[in-house]
Design an enzyme around this catalytic site. Structure first.
Site, PDB file in Angstrom:
ATOM      1  N   HIS A  10       0.837  -1.192   0.000  1.00 31.17           N
ATOM      2  CA  HIS A  10       0.000   0.000   0.000  1.00 31.17           C
ATOM      3  C   HIS A  10       0.876   1.248   0.000  1.00 31.17           C
ATOM      4  O   HIS A  10       2.062   1.189   0.312  1.00 31.17           O
ATOM      5  CB  HIS A  10      -0.842   0.069   1.289  1.00 31.17           C
ATOM      6  CG  HIS A  10      -1.734  -1.096   1.505  1.00 31.17           C
ATOM      7  ND1 HIS A  10      -3.055  -1.098   1.136  1.00 31.17           N
ATOM      8  CD2 HIS A  10      -1.496  -2.309   2.074  1.00 31.17           C
ATOM      9  CE1 HIS A  10      -3.609  -2.254   1.471  1.00 31.17           C
ATOM     10  NE2 HIS A  10      -2.680  -3.019   2.033  1.00 31.17           N
ATOM     11  N   LYS A 122      -8.495   1.127  -6.849  1.00 29.54           N
ATOM     12  CA  LYS A 122      -7.611   2.209  -6.413  1.00 29.54           C
ATOM     13  C   LYS A 122      -6.303   2.113  -7.174  1.00 29.54           C
ATOM     14  O   LYS A 122      -5.980   1.054  -7.710  1.00 29.54           O
ATOM     15  CB  LYS A 122      -7.297   2.069  -4.915  1.00 29.54           C
ATOM     16  CG  LYS A 122      -8.500   2.128  -4.019  1.00 29.54           C
ATOM     17  CD  LYS A 122      -8.101   1.894  -2.573  1.00 29.54           C
ATOM     18  CE  LYS A 122      -9.334   2.010  -1.706  1.00 29.54           C
ATOM     19  NZ  LYS A 122      -9.138   2.806  -0.544  1.00 29.54           N
ATOM     20  N   CYS A 124      -3.461   2.461  -5.612  1.00 29.18           N
ATOM     21  CA  CYS A 124      -2.569   2.001  -4.551  1.00 29.18           C
ATOM     22  C   CYS A 124      -1.933   0.652  -4.879  1.00 29.18           C
ATOM     23  O   CYS A 124      -2.652  -0.269  -5.257  1.00 29.18           O
ATOM     24  CB  CYS A 124      -3.395   1.916  -3.251  1.00 29.18           C
ATOM     25  SG  CYS A 124      -2.484   1.417  -1.804  1.00 29.18           S
TER      26      CYS A 124
END
Length: 132
Positions: A10, A122, A124
């Site tokens: 992350h 996302k 990420c």
């Protein structure tokens, strides 16, 4: 110890160069209803590795995969504008991430490495994890 089969990477989704601490992330996650920081490790801009949630505890970083994964976050992930996803890892963070993953692979030899974006809509962690 719980069964671990994934390491999920992350970013903190913070602007390039902004210093963020485990305490900051813990506060943010508590404000969103978590019992505390959801990541097991956080890598600061200087490459130092900090423990978040103990490995023995299930993480709170990737819905549906927390029970059997380790969550690692690096500080950064956005350009200076605070909006544009980018690989903002410093050289020290890149080295620390490789070293941490290597150590965890020794302890959990069957783990696979993933970016959060494989499991959520996302950007990420804002880099291709295959190119670690």
């Amino acid at each position: 110890m719980r069964t671990i089969n994934r390491i999920i990477l992350h970013c903190t989704a913070t602007p390039r160069g902004r210093h963020v601490t485990v305490s900051d992330i813990d506060r943010w996650h508590k404000a969103r209803g978590s019992s505390g920081i959801g990541y097991h490790y956080v890598i600061y801009l200087d490459g130092s590795i900090h423990e978040g949630r103990p490995l023995e505890r299930i993480g709170a970083h990737c819905q549906g995969y927390n029970a059997t994964s380790i969550g690692i976050a690096y500080v950064g992930g956005l350009e200076s504008d605070g909006k544009t996803p980018a690989d903002t890892r410093t050289d020290a963070q890149k080295t620390a991430l490789r070293n941490l993953i290597g150590m965890l692979q020794e302890r959990f030899p069957d783990v696979t490495i993933h970016g959060h974006r494989e499991f959520a809509a996302k950007a990420c962690p804002c880099f291709d994890v295959l190119g670690l």
